[in-house]
Motif scaffolding. Structure first.
Motif, mmCIF file in Angstrom:
data_model
loop_
_atom_site.group_PDB
_atom_site.id
_atom_site.type_symbol
_atom_site.label_atom_id
_atom_site.label_comp_id
_atom_site.label_asym_id
_atom_site.label_seq_id
_atom_site.Cartn_x
_atom_site.Cartn_y
_atom_site.Cartn_z
ATOM 1 N N ALA A 59 27.046 33.394 43.048
ATOM 2 C CA ALA A 59 26.995 34.645 42.286
ATOM 3 C C ALA A 59 27.465 34.388 40.869
ATOM 4 O O ALA A 59 28.481 33.720 40.644
ATOM 5 N N ASN A 60 26.729 34.919 39.896
ATOM 6 C CA ASN A 60 26.976 34.539 38.506
ATOM 7 C C ASN A 60 27.442 35.673 37.600
ATOM 8 O O ASN A 60 27.529 35.504 36.397
ATOM 9 N N ILE A 61 27.754 36.829 38.180
ATOM 10 C CA ILE A 61 28.342 37.923 37.415
ATOM 11 C C ILE A 61 29.822 38.002 37.771
ATOM 12 O O ILE A 61 30.190 38.020 38.956
ATOM 13 N N VAL A 62 30.679 38.042 36.765
ATOM 14 C CA VAL A 62 32.123 38.088 36.990
ATOM 15 C C VAL A 62 32.697 39.325 36.305
ATOM 16 O O VAL A 62 32.410 39.592 35.137
ATOM 17 N N SER A 63 33.477 40.069 37.041
ATOM 18 C CA SER A 63 34.189 41.211 36.466
ATOM 19 C C SER A 63 35.661 40.852 36.317
ATOM 20 O O SER A 63 36.256 40.216 37.194
ATOM 21 N N PHE A 64 36.238 41.257 35.181
ATOM 22 C CA PHE A 64 37.632 40.955 34.853
ATOM 23 C C PHE A 64 38.393 42.248 34.600
ATOM 24 O O PHE A 64 37.907 43.135 33.897
ATOM 25 N N ASP A 65 39.590 42.318 35.143
ATOM 26 C CA ASP A 65 40.539 43.389 34.829
ATOM 27 C C ASP A 65 41.758 42.708 34.218
ATOM 28 O O ASP A 65 42.523 42.035 34.912
ATOM 29 N N VAL A 66 41.905 42.842 32.897
ATOM 30 C CA VAL A 66 42.946 42.121 32.154
ATOM 31 C C VAL A 66 44.009 43.101 31.673
ATOM 32 O O VAL A 66 43.707 44.098 31.008
ATOM 33 N N ASN A 67 45.252 42.822 32.022
ATOM 34 C CA ASN A 67 46.391 43.605 31.547
ATOM 35 C C ASN A 67 47.307 42.716 30.721
ATOM 36 O O ASN A 67 47.670 41.618 31.158
ATOM 37 N N ARG A 68 47.678 43.189 29.524
ATOM 38 C CA ARG A 68 48.565 42.429 28.643
ATOM 39 C C ARG A 68 49.857 43.196 28.436
ATOM 40 O O ARG A 68 49.834 44.411 28.212
ATOM 41 N N ASP A 69 50.968 42.486 28.506
ATOM 42 C CA ASP A 69 52.273 43.071 28.219
ATOM 43 C C ASP A 69 52.829 42.330 27.005
ATOM 44 O O ASP A 69 53.454 41.274 27.124
ATOM 45 N N ARG A 70 52.572 42.891 25.823
ATOM 46 C CA ARG A 70 52.979 42.215 24.592
ATOM 47 C C ARG A 70 54.490 42.104 24.483
ATOM 48 O O ARG A 70 55.014 41.128 23.930
ATOM 49 N N SER A 71 55.199 43.096 25.012
ATOM 50 C CA SER A 71 56.669 43.071 24.896
ATOM 51 C C SER A 71 57.274 41.916 25.687
ATOM 52 O O SER A 71 58.307 41.354 25.308
ATOM 53 N N GLN A 72 56.604 41.537 26.788
ATOM 54 C CA GLN A 72 57.088 40.433 27.612
ATOM 55 C C GLN A 72 56.352 39.124 27.307
ATOM 56 O O GLN A 72 56.726 38.066 27.818
ATOM 57 N N GLY A 73 55.287 39.223 26.506
ATOM 58 C CA GLY A 73 54.508 38.027 26.188
ATOM 59 C C GLY A 73 53.723 37.501 27.370
ATOM 60 O O GLY A 73 53.504 36.282 27.478
ATOM 61 N N THR A 74 53.279 38.406 28.258
ATOM 62 C CA THR A 74 52.588 37.980 29.475
ATOM 63 C C THR A 74 51.269 38.730 29.648
ATOM 64 O O THR A 74 51.015 39.739 28.988
ATOM 65 N N PHE A 75 50.447 38.222 30.546
ATOM 66 C CA PHE A 75 49.221 38.906 30.937
ATOM 67 C C PHE A 75 48.995 38.697 32.424
ATOM 68 O O PHE A 75 49.508 37.762 33.037
ATOM 69 N N SER A 76 48.240 39.593 33.021
ATOM 70 C CA SER A 76 47.742 39.404 34.382
ATOM 71 C C SER A 76 46.239 39.615 34.356
ATOM 72 O O SER A 76 45.725 40.404 33.557
ATOM 73 N N MET A 77 45.533 38.883 35.200
ATOM 74 C CA MET A 77 44.081 38.970 35.222
ATOM 75 C C MET A 77 43.594 38.919 36.664
ATOM 76 O O MET A 77 43.913 37.998 37.401
#
Length: 249
Positions: A59-77
């Motif tokens: 399968a060649n379609i990818v969905s991303f849910d990206v969350n960034r926490d600038r105050s902590q300098g982190t992200f989750s994906m």
């Protein structure tokens, strides 16, 4: 080539557990199809350019849910793969993205008919009622993507096959839904295709209702707005599709 900047510079993964958070993705591996940003959160759908060189029928379609926490300098994906664009939309809608905010931002094939529009809209807005059990992309003489899903609201034939077929010459595609009693029957149809894709029972009921309403409208002399007229005049939301790259989504 359109690529998507995931805007992760200077951020590190908040959670390294497999399947939940990922290191910085290679943006050049993806061709942007659709995205919607809400502050530091992004809902993204992209075509995986590397899928062609991976295992067959990936399968060649990818969905991303990206969350960034600038105050902590982190992200989750979080991300998932899909065989068709409508199911990628559904996955993001179930994670909180408004269903009307995921139109494609690139030139893509058009749905070939109204039924394709309606089936895609059903997938997009189905919530968690359609549970995908299997999917595949097929290249070659036929370029298509299919998904087998269990319809939790179906009272009859709950296993559904959603088949999307690309017509490259017309720059269009069709989407069809078939109904089966179980997964084995769906697999057998996909393997042999000796009969037309069996129509879901609710399609037949809808057709019967439309015919009855039309007959009632013809039998009265007073001008009325029939149920059939309302349904015909109310098209589904605009369909979305995939980039034409020789692979179906």
């Amino acid at each position: 080539m359109n690529t998507r900047d995931f805007r992760l510079d200077g951020l590190k993964a908040a959670d390294e557990s497999p399947g939940h958070a990922y290191n910085h993705p290679r943006e050049k591996d993806f061709q942007l199809i659709s995205h919607h940003d809400v502050g530091d959160r992004s809902f993204i759908i992209a075509f995986d350019n590397t899928a062609t060189w991976d295992y067959p029928n990936k399968a060649n379609i990818v969905s991303f849910d990206v969350n960034r926490d600038r105050s902590q300098g982190t992200f989750s994906m979080h991300r998932d793969r899909h065989a068709t664009f409508a199911f990628a939309q559904n996955w993001l809608v179930n994670r909180g993205c408004p269903p009307d905010k995921l139109a494609p931002v690139v030139d893509v094939p058009r749905p070939a008919d109204e039924l394709s529009v309606r089936v895609e809209d059903r997938i997009r807005r189905s919530g968690e009622n359609l549970e995908v059990a299997d999917h595949q992309v097929i290249d070659g003489g036929d370029t298509e993507g299919w998904s087998i899903a269990v319809d939790r609201q179906a009272s009859e034939l709950p296993v559904r096959v959603f088949l999307e077929t690309l017509q490259p010459e017309q720059f269009t595609y069709t989407v069809r839904e078939g109904a089966f009693a179980n997964h084995a029957a769906a697999d057998d149809w996909l393997e042999h295709r000796s009969t037309p894709l069996p129509e879901p029972p609710e399609y037949r009921r809808d057709t019967d209702a439309l015919r009855t309403s039309a007959a009632l409208a013809r039998s009265t002399t007073a001008p009325t707005v029939t149920a059939a007229g309302v349904l015909v005049a109310a098209p589904a939301a605009a369909a979305v599709a995939r980039p034409d790259r020789g692979r179906s989504l």
